[in-house]
Enzyme design. Sequence first.
Site, mmCIF file in Angstrom:
data_model
loop_
_atom_site.group_PDB
_atom_site.id
_atom_site.type_symbol
_atom_site.label_atom_id
_atom_site.label_comp_id
_atom_site.label_asym_id
_atom_site.label_seq_id
_atom_site.Cartn_x
_atom_site.Cartn_y
_atom_site.Cartn_z
ATOM 1 N N ALA A 402 0.839 -1.207 0.000
ATOM 2 C CA ALA A 402 0.000 0.000 0.000
ATOM 3 C C ALA A 402 0.867 1.247 0.000
ATOM 4 C CB ALA A 402 -0.912 -0.009 1.226
ATOM 5 N N CYS A 403 1.915 1.234 0.799
ATOM 6 C CA CYS A 403 2.785 2.410 0.880
ATOM 7 C C CYS A 403 3.542 2.635 -0.424
ATOM 8 C CB CYS A 403 3.757 2.253 2.047
ATOM 9 S SG CYS A 403 2.976 2.366 3.663
#
Length: 435
Positions: A402-403
Amino acid sequence: MTRLEDSPTDAGETMSVGEIIGAFLPPDVPLRFRAYDGSTFGPADSPLELEVVSPRALQYVVTAPGDLGLARAYLMGELVVHGVHPGSPHDLFAALEQVRKETATRPDARTLARIARSLGLESLHRPPVPEMEVAPGWQRYLKGLRRHSKERDSEVVSYHYDISNRFYELVLGPSMTYTCACYPEPGASLETAQENKYRLVFDKLRLQPGQRLLDVGCGWGQMVLYAARRGVHALGVTLSEQQAAWAQEQIAKEGLSHLAEVRLQDYRDVSESGFDAVSSIGMTEHIGQKQYPAYFGAMLARLRPGGLFLNHCITRRDNTDTSGAGQFINRYVFPDGELCGAGTVLGAIQDAGMPVLHEESLRPHYALTLRDWCANLTEHWEECVAEVGEPTARLWGLYMGACQYGFEDGRVELHHVLAVAPGGEELPLRPWWAA
């Protein structure tokens, strides 16, 4: 495009899981769904297939719409992504993010009624949440503590960082650094990029042998070690017991105890002052915006006149978004974490009394850093699972993917802000670190 099988003709009939999914997604979504009732949705030739294992997957999504519900379903094994290794976080998150982003269609009232009738009342009851989620009981305990009090900050830091030093060694690699690297070129190794980051910080702070450095939120002590190897007296503080123990052992192993020290200590309890430089690398995210004046004021108080301060932190892409970090991140990764725009951080440093000398974005470098952390997780997947268990390994895969996605997409950024304590000698023309 393969649409829905066995589409009902009567509005009173119940809907298959494939039909329910199709009611929320556009017909050209580039993913295939296969459900426990035999129904499907999406192109048959898609390289990625999301398997809805049981009704519980739908319960997770219904009871927590958005990223939290999808994360719960995936972490509990009720949503399985085929075509992606579970240790390939970026591709995995890209698949789940595609589902979240494409879920833009709102069915009409008639269809919604059929969906409700198809799912039944049971779908409104939340199934058990994954064990690593910040449980309601712990949330109540934290609510009894003042947000960003010393005790609460210690609990939150321990939750994230004290899981296993061996796990972090596998994911972070030999550099043992859990902050954005600085790549001299895209193909550089992670270790080279992390060494280059510490060089950049060291040079920006104009550190010289015999000077004193305070590194706040020092992690496993790599900035402290980098400075001490070059003759600087370096003190680092962290709230993580495992980080402090690892760093202290490494300092002793390298014979640097006369120059380097890492303490298990809150930055608010550091009594020394007169430092030539202070570095804050990946710390501001844990502070909270309301604490900025006190935090940056404390950094100024630790510096000698003319001392330099470098703040390295993740930021939002603008200064207007005041929402939290997202339910998934708050519940599973960084409870109490807060991100602000770079302008907000810069302004707070100025308001604390430190003129800002330089600011720059390293956003692309964090996407590359996460790329390499994700690759480490994939390479060492079995050992990571053995160390912390598959649910936690899956959580980290989802979180890092996600990051990486967020930094590539520009939703989040990484900024360096260099500032100075007033009253010192005239500084040379900048940028001296690029000479």
